[in-house]
Write an enzyme that holds these catalytic residues in place. Structure first.
Site, mmCIF file in Angstrom:
data_model
loop_
_atom_site.group_PDB
_atom_site.id
_atom_site.type_symbol
_atom_site.label_atom_id
_atom_site.label_comp_id
_atom_site.label_asym_id
_atom_site.label_seq_id
_atom_site.Cartn_x
_atom_site.Cartn_y
_atom_site.Cartn_z
ATOM 1 C CD GLU A 94 -3.173 -1.253 2.240
ATOM 2 O OE1 GLU A 94 -3.915 -1.645 2.256
ATOM 3 O OE2 GLU A 94 -2.708 0.458 2.668
ATOM 4 C CB CYS B 264 2.388 7.494 3.696
ATOM 5 S SG CYS B 264 2.904 5.941 4.771
ATOM 6 C CB CYS C 11 5.818 -4.987 9.347
ATOM 7 S SG CYS C 11 6.886 -4.101 10.412
ATOM 8 C CB CYS D 252 3.958 -2.593 17.091
ATOM 9 S SG CYS D 252 5.957 -1.822 16.749
ATOM 10 C CB CYS E 247 0.753 -1.651 13.901
ATOM 11 S SG CYS E 247 1.225 -1.110 12.130
ATOM 12 C CB CYS F 236 -0.392 6.415 11.242
ATOM 13 S SG CYS F 236 0.136 8.046 10.419
#
Ligand code: SAH
Length: 365
Positions: free
Chosen positions: A112, A125, A132, A136, A139, A351
């Protein structure tokens, strides 16, 4: 131009047939020197390198066979060599004008990226990895696991794609999409250089955001870039940080801050600390005070990010009064602070909401 950097670029058609496509590093992200070296290696005059550079970065060409200033014969010879552009797999627009793209890469992986227009700016962005590995707790990207690092060309491509789609020059790039940039340092640094020198975006308009990987902030500093470093701190003490960020267990907050101080010393640039605000978890006035004490005397800026909801976590975004109270404590303690209200919330483009999948709960126009 070193012989080494020439040889990493693709050879003409004959050798392409012998190698699987995956081993051919594409042309997007290559510098003028690299492109010139490559065309010369193919027996073409040096000025073809400049033409190639212009067609890739200014005209956004997607196939070498479309470069009309090249001879017909050479175009046919190099037609199969990939330039390295992705395809837009899906595009959604939020009411604030933010556009989220799902991009399909050459191996069919999806990433994305987000285009965020503002009055005089167009910010992109970018993702740096497919998925990932940091996991976290708050997220969405981390919930989907990790597939691979992105190449330099795949990072630069995201910016070219948004630029083309908006028909407007990109002014700022934030490395805040999917992935942890400092687990992909070489390609992130390579893309920073290309975005600066080839796409023409000032280094000071580039921001690399990291959760902090031991020794990598120091490593980044040694490259003496002028980019802004943003560090996802998210907690005012070690126990709280460990609760939110698994990697904090093996990289304590004080070690991270020590490395950040070295970054400031080596580069002369201040660091931005990102701090997600999770209601009742890390948003109390005592957390703000503890954070201020921890950052005292540090040449830095705190960027508060009110939590953007994701389905897998049951954190809550604090209300406006809570946010303002946190800001007030930091200000009273002389800490430079701002609040980032993420754009594109309802397009799942804010975010932490990037997951390279369409959200079935949301209907896009
Ligand atoms: N891996 C990099 C880039 C990640 S995304 C890093 O950790 O910095 C950029 C920012 O969005 C990070 O500060 C990240 O912690 C934050 N973020 C992640 N999930 C979020 C969420 N649900 N709401 C608000 N911010 C989030």
């Amino acid at each position: 131009m070193s012989a080494k950097s020439v040889s990493v670029l693709p050879s003409p058609k004959t050798s392409v047939v012998q190698q699987p496509n995956i081993s051919i590093p594409p042309l997007v992200g290559a510098s003028l020197e690299e492109l010139t070296g490559w065309v010369q290696q193919q027996g073409q005059p040096a000025y073809r390198g400049k033409q190639l550079h212009e067609w890739i970065y200014q005209k956004g060409v997607r196939s070498l066979s479309d470069i009309s200033v090249f001879s017909k014969q050479w175009r046919a010879e190099v037609a199969e060599i990939p330039i390295g552009r992705s395809n837009i797999h899906y595009r959604s627009v939020a009411s604030d004008g933010t556009v989220k793209y799902l991009l399909q890469l050459s191996d069919n992986q999806i990433i994305e990226c987000v285009g965020i227009p503002a009055e005089k700016r167009l910010t992109v962005c970018v993702s740096t990895q497919v998925g990932c590995p940091m996991a976290c707790d708050f997220c969405a990207t981390g919930k989907e696991g990790y597939k691979r690092n992105l190449g330099r060309h795949e990072i630069v491509d995201q910016v070219l794609t948004v630029q083309e789609d908006f028909q407007q020059r990109v002014s700022h790039v934030v490395f805040m999409g999917m992935g942890e940039p400092l687990l992909n340092t070489d390609h992130v640094i390579g893309s920073v250089k290309s975005l600066n020198q080839d796409v023409g975006i000032g280094q000071r308009n580039l921001t690399v955001s990291t959760v902090g990987i031991r020794d990598r902030i120091r490593h980044l500093a040694q490259h003496q870039l002028q980019v802004t470093l943003a560090v996802s701190l998210h907690a005012s003490n070690q126990a709280l940080r460990e609760q939110l960020i698994p990697s904090a267990r093996s990289y304590p907050i004080e070690d991270l801050l020590t490395e950040c101080r070295e970054y400031v010393k080596i580069t002369g640039r201040r660091v931005t600390f990102e701090y997600i605000l999770l209601a009742g978890v890390n948003d109390l006035p005592e957390h703000a005070l503890e954070l201020a004490q921890r950052l005292r005397g540090f040449q830095s800026h705190v960027n508060l990010i009110p939590y953007n909801p994701i389905t897998e976590a049951d954190y809550k975004r604090p209300n406006e009064n809570r946010i303002l109270a946190f800001v007030k404590v930091l200000k009273l303690q002389q800490i430079a602070v701002s609040v980032r209200y993420s754009r594109g919330l309802e397009a799942d483009a804010a975010c932490g909401q990037l997951r390279a999948k369409k959200n079935p709960d949301i209907n896009f126009p």
